[in-house]
Scaffold this active site. Structure first.
Site, short mmCIF file in Angstrom:
data_model
loop_
_atom_site.label_atom_id
_atom_site.label_comp_id
_atom_site.label_asym_id
_atom_site.label_seq_id
_atom_site.Cartn_x
_atom_site.Cartn_y
_atom_site.Cartn_z
N THR A 95 0.84 -1.38 0.16
CA THR A 95 0.20 0.08 -0.07
C THR A 95 0.78 1.65 0.16
OG1 THR A 95 -0.14 -0.42 2.30
CG2 THR A 95 -1.52 -1.09 1.15
N LYS A 96 2.20 1.10 -0.39
CA LYS A 96 2.52 2.43 -0.22
C LYS A 96 2.93 3.09 -1.47
CE LYS A 96 4.77 2.12 4.01
NZ LYS A 96 3.89 0.98 4.70
N ASN A 97 3.55 4.57 -1.06
CA ASN A 97 3.53 4.80 -3.03
C ASN A 97 3.63 4.42 -3.76
OD1 ASN A 97 2.90 6.24 -0.49
ND2 ASN A 97 3.77 8.57 -2.05
#
Length: 368
Positions: free
Chosen positions: A185-187
């Protein structure tokens, strides 16, 4: 779901054909653990942090833990951290043999307050670990001089802040180490993984030893280490995602500007002067009953998340033996835990999605 429209989730990992093809290519090559893809990923990520040395590991938590282990804590050594963060921030300090000391956050950025850090320094303090929370850089222009004045090491928790910057300097290029996460879910992600950045060649070598059982050459162990290597499959996916990070970052920032202009009845996230916010989370403040507000969004098909509903110093592992929290005075931290709500901000949102978010938030604010 509202009507025929599917719900908008709070987060949506991007896994496209490019990522799938990269993973398959590596699997077919037979070189699957800490091989050429990892080395290439480290070189390419270095361009994001002013050419610093990069050491790939198997998670963002491992990045934090190895960076702190490399500092060789002595019993009782203290590291100042925010309590308003994911538990991994303080867990890494404990796992490395240090003592986490909690300092309060700024009311606007949600990051460590330099004045609170200064007040928390004791003769046992050896390091400060600021978190660039939600993708907004911490006040490194004040924290770095403070650390230098007291002879302290700075390790940056940049797990949520890929490509964020302060006054033109990227996060991960301030302290002895910067620690990034590549959770889905990180950038950007590598399915799972992490990266440590450092400007110190000897520190980088020590990190490489620590991640690989203490050896640089097979069976020639130099120190006690662990197995925290990154796979080549993860690195190949990370390389694809890194190539897309610039465009995704601008999309996140554009989505944030769109919401900033249209949301009413809530406090939108401010941006400090000189800061490049990359919006891992778009976090608003909600006065009144936050959970009712969140439920109202859900009824309108808009997902949201509370990061973080319980500060670290109130989690079970950090309580006193009698179950009470320690002597921490953290009013802004306590206030934030009851007010923050993160809205969808990821780059694949459409204008229609953004308009639905605006409509849902503004309606919930009126009803609150």
């Amino acid at each position: 779901m509202t009507g025929s429209q599917p719900a908008i989730p709070p987060a949506r990992p991007v896994i496209g054909e490019d990522e799938i093809e990269a993973a398959v290519r590596v699997l077919r090559s037979g070189m699957v653990v800490q091989g050429p893809e990892v080395a290439a990923f480290e070189r390419e990520f270095s361009e994001l942090v002013e050419g610093r040395h990069c050491v790939a590991v198997n998670s963002g938590t491992s990045a934090l833990q190895l960076s702190l282990l490399a500092l060789d804590f002595k019993p009782g050594d203290e590291v100042i951290v925010p309590s308003f963060s994911f538990a991994a921030t303080a867990n890494a300090v404990r796992l490395a043999g240090g003592v986490p000391v909690f300092a309060d956050i700024e009311a606007d950025t949600f990051n460590l307050d330099p004045d609170a850090v200064a007040a928390a320094i004791t003769p046992r303090t050896v390091a400060i670990m600021p978190v660039h929370l939600y993708g907004h850089p911490a006040a490194m222009d004040r924290l770095m001089p403070l650390a230098e004045a007291h002879g302290l090491t700075v390790v940056e928790d940049a797990a949520q802040a890929h490509a964020a910057a302060l006054n033109g300097t990227p996060v991960g290029a301030f302290g002895i180490a910067g620690c990034f996460s590549f959770y889905p879910t990180k950038n950007m992600h590598s399915l799972e993984g992490g990266m440590i950045t450092t400007g110190d060649a000897e520190f980088a070598r020590k990190l490489r030893l620590l991640r690989n059982q203490g050896m640089e050459k097979q069976y020639q162990n130099e120190i006690v280490g662990a197995n925290m290597r990154m796979t080549d499959v993860a690195a190949a996916i990370g390389r694809v995602q890194l190539g897309k990070l610039g465009g995704w970052t601008e999309r996140r920032r554009a989505n944030a500007a769109y919401l900033d202009e249209r949301l009413t009845g809530v406090a939108v996230p401010p941006v400090a002067p000189g800061a490049k916010h990359v919006y891992h989370q778009y976090t608003i403040r909600v006065s009144g009953d936050r959970e009712a507000f969140r439920a109202a969004l859900s009824e309108r098909g808009v997902g949201s998340g509370s990061y973080y509903p319980t500060p670290i110093h109130r989690l079970k592992p950090y309580l006193n033996e009698d179950g009470t929290p320690g002597p921490w005075k953290l009013p802004e931290t306590e206030r934030a835990t009851g007010e923050v709500l993160s809205l969808p901000i990821y780059p694949t949102l459409t204008t229609e999605d953004l308009d639905r978010i605006v409509e849902a938030v503004n309606a919930a604010a009126v009803a609150a």
